[in-house]
Design an enzyme around this catalytic site. Structure first.
Site, PDB file in Angstrom:
ATOM      1  N   ASP A 149      -5.224  -2.789  11.653  1.00  0.00           N
ATOM      2  CA  ASP A 149      -4.520  -1.876  11.859  1.00  0.00           C
ATOM      3  C   ASP A 149      -4.252  -1.773  12.509  1.00  0.00           C
ATOM      4  O   ASP A 149      -4.718  -1.670  13.865  1.00  0.00           O
ATOM      5  CB  ASP A 149      -5.117  -0.687  10.435  1.00  0.00           C
ATOM      6  CG  ASP A 149      -3.802   0.159  10.372  1.00  0.00           C
ATOM      7  OD1 ASP A 149      -2.448  -0.334  10.407  1.00  0.00           O
ATOM      8  OD2 ASP A 149      -3.728   1.171   9.827  1.00  0.00           O
ATOM      9  N   CYS A 196       1.172  -1.133   0.108  1.00  0.00           N
ATOM     10  CA  CYS A 196      -0.118  -0.349  -0.601  1.00  0.00           C
ATOM     11  C   CYS A 196       0.390   1.196   0.205  1.00  0.00           C
ATOM     12  O   CYS A 196       2.393   1.088   0.168  1.00  0.00           O
ATOM     13  CB  CYS A 196      -0.412   0.113   1.320  1.00  0.00           C
ATOM     14  SG  CYS A 196      -2.044   1.127   0.771  1.00  0.00           S
TER      15      CYS A 196
END
Ligand SMILES: O=C(O)c1ccccc1N[C@@H]1O[C@H](COP(=O)(O)O)[C@@H](O)[C@H]1O
Length: 225
Positions: free
Chosen positions: A139, A12
């Site tokens: 996360d 990412c």
């Protein structure tokens, strides 16, 4: 050590076309692009569309993920259509109702809901999204930053996390800690940003290569979902 099939590997925070192509060729199943203006990894819609067009032109087959945080439905729809994205990752305070609205507006989009985990209650909250999304992503929580923090989760606290949909582990993953993370947990995918970076938005291709070397015991990987 288990041998995981169908492992999704998302890299990412990519901002450069050449890096996107190289990272996909290393074996990433999903490429993530940050559509959050406050991020140092932010890409304008035009720059994002340029990269996805270049991926197509190069014949690179990969999933393309737009990462948003509390964006309007209209903005997400416009960017997905302009850049022909396959996936959306919601990284803000979006509710299950927001997920349903998005799916109604963009049928066929794959939806990932990210939850920034601070307490066990966040894991329970994550599970409530399962009926409305294609995958969950866990996360680490940071009080000022939404993502790309390099902070790791307490993996031992996640061992009983078994949602009713696939889930991906994020937060401070690196080529060095990924074997321990995968041996501790059983995620359907992993997501790395700062752990394979020279500085925000610029990936370190040697680290990306090292990551895929470390992942050899868990191959083959799959781009499903
Ligand atoms: O990376 C960013 O700048 C970002 C900004 C806003 C929302 C999400 C963002 N990144 C996400 O953070 C995790 C991984 O971060 P790291 O590996 O700990 O650096 C990943 O899900 C990214 O999509």
């Amino acid at each position: 050590m288990f041998n995981r099939v169908n492992m999704r590997v998302k890299i990412c925070g990519i901002t450069q076309t050449e890096q996107a192509i190289a990272i996909a060729r290393h074996g990433a199943t999903h490429l993530g692009f940050i559509c959050v203006p406050q991020s140092p990894r932010y890409l304008t819609p035009a720059a994002l569309a340029e990269i996805t067009e270049a991926l197509d032109a190069a014949g690179v087959v990969t999933k393309t993920v737009g990462v948003f945080a509390d964006a309007s439905l209209a903005e997400m729809v416009a960017i997905v259509r302009r850049a022909n994205l396959s996936h959306i990752q919601l990284h803000g305070q979006e509710t299950p109702e927001h997920c349903q609205q998005l799916l109604a507006e963009l049928p066929g989009i794959f939806l990932i809901k990210a939850i920034r985990v601070r307490t066990a209650a966040d894991l329970l909250r994550a599970e409530t999204y399962a009926p409305y999304v294609d995958a969950l992503l866990l996360d680490a929580y940071h009080p000022q930053q939404l993502g790309g923090t390099g902070l790791t989760l307490d993996w031992d606290a996640l061992v009983s996390f078994k949602p009713a949909c696939p889930w991906m582990l994020a937060g401070g993953l690196t080529p060095e800690n990924i074997p321990t993370a995968l041996a501790t947990l059983n995620p359907d995918g992993i997501d790395l940003s700062s752990g394979v970076e020279q500085h925000p938005g610029v990936k370190d291709l040697a680290l990306v290569q090292h990551l895929f070397e470390q992942l050899q015991p868990w191959l083959p990987i799959s781009a499903e979902v």
